[in-house]
Each structure stands twice: as C-alpha cells, then as structure tokens.
Design a protein around this motif. Sequence first.
Motif, PDB file in Angstrom:
ATOM      1  N   MET A   1       1.013  10.578 -23.665  1.00  0.00           N
ATOM      2  CA  MET A   1      -0.182  10.200 -22.908  1.00  0.00           C
ATOM      3  C   MET A   1      -1.004   9.214 -23.728  1.00  0.00           C
ATOM      4  O   MET A   1      -1.374   9.491 -24.862  1.00  0.00           O
ATOM      5  N   THR A   2      -1.235   8.044 -23.151  1.00  0.00           N
ATOM      6  CA  THR A   2      -2.010   7.027 -23.853  1.00  0.00           C
ATOM      7  C   THR A   2      -3.228   6.672 -23.003  1.00  0.00           C
ATOM      8  O   THR A   2      -3.259   6.976 -21.814  1.00  0.00           O
ATOM      9  N   PRO A  38       2.048   6.709 -27.636  1.00  0.00           N
ATOM     10  CA  PRO A  38       3.128   7.687 -27.848  1.00  0.00           C
ATOM     11  C   PRO A  38       4.239   7.097 -28.725  1.00  0.00           C
ATOM     12  O   PRO A  38       4.597   5.927 -28.586  1.00  0.00           O
ATOM     13  N   VAL A  39       4.757   7.928 -29.620  1.00  0.00           N
ATOM     14  CA  VAL A  39       5.822   7.490 -30.523  1.00  0.00           C
ATOM     15  C   VAL A  39       7.102   7.188 -29.735  1.00  0.00           C
ATOM     16  O   VAL A  39       7.509   7.979 -28.884  1.00  0.00           O
ATOM     17  N   PHE A  82      -7.628  13.999 -17.921  1.00  0.00           N
ATOM     18  CA  PHE A  82      -8.028  12.762 -18.609  1.00  0.00           C
ATOM     19  C   PHE A  82      -6.954  11.681 -18.525  1.00  0.00           C
ATOM     20  O   PHE A  82      -7.134  10.575 -19.011  1.00  0.00           O
ATOM     21  N   ARG A  83      -5.812  12.037 -17.981  1.00  0.00           N
ATOM     22  CA  ARG A  83      -4.740  11.048 -17.860  1.00  0.00           C
ATOM     23  C   ARG A  83      -5.262   9.852 -17.064  1.00  0.00           C
ATOM     24  O   ARG A  83      -5.816  10.021 -15.991  1.00  0.00           O
ATOM     25  N   SER A  84      -5.072   8.692 -17.612  1.00  0.00           N
ATOM     26  CA  SER A  84      -5.671   7.503 -16.970  1.00  0.00           C
ATOM     27  C   SER A  84      -4.927   7.126 -15.698  1.00  0.00           C
ATOM     28  O   SER A  84      -3.729   7.284 -15.605  1.00  0.00           O
ATOM     29  N   CYS A 139      -9.149  11.714 -33.843  1.00  0.00           N
ATOM     30  CA  CYS A 139      -9.244  12.882 -32.961  1.00  0.00           C
ATOM     31  C   CYS A 139      -8.635  12.572 -31.592  1.00  0.00           C
ATOM     32  O   CYS A 139      -9.263  11.887 -30.758  1.00  0.00           O
ATOM     33  N   GLU A 140      -7.438  13.081 -31.376  1.00  0.00           N
ATOM     34  CA  GLU A 140      -6.724  12.823 -30.128  1.00  0.00           C
ATOM     35  C   GLU A 140      -7.532  13.287 -28.914  1.00  0.00           C
ATOM     36  O   GLU A 140      -7.680  12.549 -27.943  1.00  0.00           O
ATOM     37  N   TYR A 141      -8.026  14.509 -28.989  1.00  0.00           N
ATOM     38  CA  TYR A 141      -8.755  15.052 -27.850  1.00  0.00           C
ATOM     39  C   TYR A 141      -9.956  14.180 -27.469  1.00  0.00           C
ATOM     40  O   TYR A 141     -10.147  13.813 -26.314  1.00  0.00           O
ATOM     41  N   CYS A 142     -10.758  13.848 -28.484  1.00  0.00           N
ATOM     42  CA  CYS A 142     -12.000  13.115 -28.214  1.00  0.00           C
ATOM     43  C   CYS A 142     -11.719  11.671 -27.800  1.00  0.00           C
ATOM     44  O   CYS A 142     -12.478  11.095 -27.008  1.00  0.00           O
ATOM     45  N   ALA A 143     -10.668  11.079 -28.323  1.00  0.00           N
ATOM     46  CA  ALA A 143     -10.311   9.729 -27.894  1.00  0.00           C
ATOM     47  C   ALA A 143     -10.044   9.740 -26.388  1.00  0.00           C
ATOM     48  O   ALA A 143     -10.537   8.880 -25.645  1.00  0.00           O
TER      49      ALA A 143
END
Lengths: 131, 131, 131, 131, 131, 131
Positions: free
Chosen positions: C1-2, D124-125, E129-131, F80-84
């Motif tokens: 997820m980006t 994502p990697v 939160f997925r865009s 911070c993955e969540y906060c991003a």
Amino acid sequence: MTTVRLIADDEASPQVRAVFDDIRAVRGTDYINNFWRALACDPSLLAATWSRLKDVMAPGALDPLVKEMVYIAVSAVNGCEYCAHSHTASARAKGMSAAMYGELLSVIAMASQTNALASAMQVPVDEAFRS
Amino acid sequence: MTTVRLIADDEASPQVRAVFDDIRAVRGTDYINNFWRALACDPSLLAATWSRLKDVMAPGALDPLVKEMVYIAVSAVNGCEYCAHSHTASARAKGMSAAMYGELLSVIAMASQTNALASAMQVPVDEAFRS
Amino acid sequence: MTTVRLIADDEASPQVRAVFDDIRAVRGTDYINNFWRALACDPSLLAATWSRLKDVMAPGALDPLVKEMVYIAVSAVNGCEYCAHSHTASARAKGMSAAMYGELLSVIAMASQTNALASAMQVPVDEAFRS
Amino acid sequence: MTTVRLIADDEASPQVRAVFDDIRAVRGTDYINNFWRALACDPSLLAATWSRLKDVMAPGALDPLVKEMVYIAVSAVNGCEYCAHSHTASARAKGMSAAMYGELLSVIAMASQTNALASAMQVPVDEAFRS
Amino acid sequence: MTTVRLIADDEASPQVRAVFDDIRAVRGTDYINNFWRALACDPSLLAATWSRLKDVMAPGALDPLVKEMVYIAVSAVNGCEYCAHSHTASARAKGMSAAMYGELLSVIAMASQTNALASAMQVPVDEAFRS
Amino acid sequence: MTTVRLIADDEASPQVRAVFDDIRAVRGTDYINNFWRALACDPSLLAATWSRLKDVMAPGALDPLVKEMVYIAVSAVNGCEYCAHSHTASARAKGMSAAMYGELLSVIAMASQTNALASAMQVPVDEAFRS
C-alpha cells in the motif's frame, strides 16, 4: 522478506550451532527467534551480539524488566518494527502489566514531544544541570 | 543561541506566570529551567506541555526514576542535547547511581545496535511474538 | 500500500516516459522499480531525483560498490525498508560478498551504539579533531 | 559539558587503565580521546565497547577506510556531533581525500532524500529485490 | 568547529564563485551563510544542492512560507541545529508570526508523540486510508 | 500485527466510549481508525492524546491543511508508516492536490538532504541567524 536467508538448525555451522545452543540454554526454551537466524549470516557478528546482549540484559543494578522497557523505548524511537515486537513480548514475559505498558507509552510519547520542541527551538542547556 | 527569547519572570504574562508558579510548587524549587522559559513564547503550548508532563511523570505503575531513565533513553536516540542533560540531572536527583547509569547506557547502546541490524536486514517478526 | 498510484508505462506522460527510458538505458535492464513508478506522481521530482542519483552513484573517487554500502548504512539508520532492500540488492549485483555484508552490518551496528552513547553522555569534541 | 566526568589517567582504576593502555598500543599514540574518558564512568561498558570496536574496525573483507566512511554516514544520519568529528578525522588519517569526502557527502545526501521519499510514500518493496 | 574549512570569497574557484554570485542575486543580499561556504569544499555538490534548493523553495502550488515551515519541521525531527536556526530565520523573514510559530511547534510536538506511539504499538494501517 | 488488541466498540469502557463518541462527533463520521482503538489500551493516554490533537489541529494562525502537511513531513522523517498514511489521507480530504503533494515531497527530500549535510560537516550556526 529479509535481505538474508534465515538459517535453519540443520544448516547451521558449528559456530552458529554453539550460539543457538547457548540461546536455548540461557532462555530455557527451544525457540530461536528470527533475529538470531538472520544474524547467523555472519557467525562472528552473531556470536558477538548474543554474548553482549546476554551480559547487558542480565540482572544487575537495574531490574531486567526495567531494561526491557528501556529497550522498547529505544526501539520505538528508532522505528524498529522487529524490536518493538520482540521486546514488548519479552517485557510481558517478565511481568509488565497493562498499566505499566500504558505508562511506558506515555513517557515515550512525552519525551518524543519535548525532544522535538527542544530541538526545534535549540534551547541552551542550563548551567544548573552541570554534573 | 535559541530561536526564541527566554521569558524572564518580570515579562511573563499572567498565563505564563501561573505555569511558572505551578512548576515551582510541584518541584519545590524556585528555579525554572530554560525549556519552560523558551516554551513560554506560546503560552498555550507551555500550559499544555507542563500539564501533561506533570501527569505522565508522577508516580504510578512505574517508579518516577524508571520514567526518568526511559526519558534519557528516548532523548539519547533522538540526539536531544537539552533533554539528555536535563533528564540525567533529574534521574540523579531521584536516586540513579553510577552503576544504574552505566547499565542504562549499556542497554541504550545494545538496543541501538540491534535496532540497526534488524532494520538493515529487515528481519520478519516472528509469529511467536503475536500478543 | 502506497500513498500514490504506481505509474505504469502506458499511462506515463512524455516527461515521465523520458526518465523511464533513461533509467532503462543507464541500467541496461527493462525493469523499472517501484520507487520510480511512485515518484512519477510528480514528474519534475522524478526527473530531478533520477538525474542527481545517476551522477552521485557513478564511478568517481569512490567505487560504486562503496557508494552502495554507504547507501545501505544510511537507509538502515533511517529505518527505510524500501531502500534497505533495493540497495542491498544493488550492492550484491555490484559484487558485495557475504563477508563484506557481514562486516558492513558490523560497522553499522558499532556506529549506532557509539552514536547513542556519545549522544547520551554529550561527550565534548576533542580539540585534537579540529581539521 | 558532559553528563559524566572525563576520567584522567591518574584517577583511572586498573581495569580502566588496562583499556587505556590497549588503546594507546593499538593506535600507536599516547592520546586518549574524550569518548573513552567518558565511557570510563562504567569500566565494563568501556572494556566491551573498545574490545568490539577494535575487532570491527580491523582490516578484513572491507578496507578500514571504507569502514570509517560508513561510520561517518551512520553518525551524520544519527546527528552525532562527536562521532562525525572523530570519524572524519580517522578517515582522513587513513587516506580519505577531499574528492572522496565530497562524494561520500553526496551519497549521504542522496540516500537521505530518497529514504525520506520512500518513507513518505510508503513504496512497496519490489518482488525483484527478494534475495 | 566544522569538518571542512569555510571557503571565503577570495579563495573561491570560478565554479564556487558562480554559485555564490547566484545565491546573492536570487536572495538580494550580499551575505553567504556558512552552509554554502562549507559545501564549497565540493564544488559540484555545492552547485547541485543550490540549484535544486532554488527550484524546490520557489513559489508554486505551495506558498514559500509553508515550505519554510515544513523545512523547520523536518530539521527539528532530524535534530539539525544549523537548519533549525537558518530556516526559522527564513520563515520569519517571509512573515511567520509568533502565533504561527507556536502552532507550528505544537504540530511538530503532536506528530512526534503520535509517531512514537504508532511505532511502539505497531498499529496496522486502516484499509480506509488506501488511496 | 500490533502489540495491543484493538478495542472494539462493544468492549470499550465508559471512558474509552466517551472519547470514541467525541472523535465521531468532531469528525462527522462513524469511523474510528486503528490508532485510537490501539491507544484505548490505556484510557487516560487515549483521552489525553485525543484532547490535545483536537486542539492542535484546529484552525488557528495556520490553516488545517498546512498543519496536515507538516504532520506528513514529521511522520516521513520518523519513518512512521501509520502516520504517513493517515495524515496523507487527511491532507487529501482537506484539499491537498497532487501538485501540492509533489511540492511537499520535494521540500521533505530537500530538507532531509541538507540536514544530513549540515550534520555531517557540523556547520556552525551563523551569527546572522540570531533572533
């Protein structure tokens, strides 16, 4: 997904095997967690890290549970997912209650915010703090 | 050199003065350290930060000295010069011995190195740590 | 997820397409990794980042493999999962052996721990280090 | 201003003295820098840190100069003033030219910016990086 | 004390001189701050950094003052003393009021604490939160 | 995988329920995101964090969208993955366009690189920046 292969018992070199055996003996469990299986990609790094960890986390002037909570704090600030999980599990195994964890989280959050404020404003250190 | 002026007592607004008075009362000292005099550039930030700090650092499920040591750990990792000094001074005032400080430093150093290793290798979290 | 959509070849604008083409030409592969497809959300950021990376990572006074190892070190300390993976893969493609990687990890761990110690104790810089 | 007193030679305990002597012998200089004099507040931490550093920084699969440059990179990212100075001095003593330092700085800057971008966008990697 | 010599005008090479001249022209001031005089140790790094900075900080979809405040936030979290000072000065020159600075500090402090909490607890990202 | 259980509505204590209700009322949505369900492991930490966040992120001298962008910057640097994810979603909901996001990313990347450079070289702060 890790950058190195996790070394299984049956492919461990004698030096790696000796460290795995010591981890099992010291912890009283057969389980070797992934961190050590990854570090086994470099046997001397594995041996040095385990040897030092064993000394540092042993009972001393500080209680082992206090040490685990300090470890959680460092790991949270460094954003280390693995260490946050492994040391929270260790702290609970050593008696950290939900109330203790809640207060630990509160101190970590408090320190993070005042650190950021002191760094943003570049507050000069008081002479009064001179040891 | 700080980005804001440190507010002296005689230029403090009533809201700032009230916080300074409370700091003095709670700590039993007349000394107000620079962090609070800098934060006084924004009275509501000052009041909110002090109010929360007072609650978080009070005795509870964790001993106040343990909280100070966690604070030192967070501050060291964040590289906060001011907080490293102020909370090391506080921890000593609450009874941290040289032996305790030495062990605290050892845990901070240990955690910093395993955090870096776990992040470099991206070690996957063990199922066994699932709470 | 980006946080942004990864831009596929057939939806790339001419400016994005030109960067993708240059990445392919310079690297001698048809594969465009996700970082560039994500950066393509802002074509000028994509172009500036790729252009600078190409210059910085080219052979010069430092060997490209040394540069990749420095990149791994920075990425580990910043806790960047993506960059740890991508630059470890690049370093291996440029000849990093298991022994070299083990020593690199050892230096990263060593520096992380002495950094934390120096920051915790706020050790003053020696006059002797003045350049 | 440091949180501990820097230990002078004439107040060093035998254990501390032994480490200082070894530092002098290994480095071929009489000078003991402040980091070790500060760490001497805890003799076992001093001994463990020096012993490990000596092993890690010795010639091996990586050149000692490469190791110093990796050390500089880690120290810059951690914002460690002391280590930035001490390891830049060490790298120069081991042959780092101005051109090499300029390229090292360029890689550190490049990695810092792509780390921030990858973390902001949570890229994502790629499967292709799987070792 | 810096790891490199700050380059004065009369010792600047033509390439360095050209960058210094452009900084003066763009900013409308004769003053060149230390960061650029230090970077001048590597003329191509100096030129690349200034060129990119000039583009990035120019007016666009975001106001230059907003950009300076974001710069302050990044610098505070990275614990960069130099950048905290230089960009706070720039933000003030662009109109940042005391009230704006107080709110900026409040957001930086808030984010720092929730970042630490989310990292400590490793909260999973919501599907929402997925865009 | 999180270190605590996410608290569902039907197991929330009255104190937790009151916070959840206020989140719903302030945001005008029934959805409670994971961060708050995790923080609910410590009701007083949950209440203090939400109460402060509500104040800090409200309109004031800075626009709420500017605050969200500062939040994204801090979260990216802290890794911070969540906060991003959560604050990028919030910023978009408040009107952040693709162009604004691209410029925000560019500033974050720029600051990250100059922070690293200033820290590596330990550039001394100019007298001219004294407020």
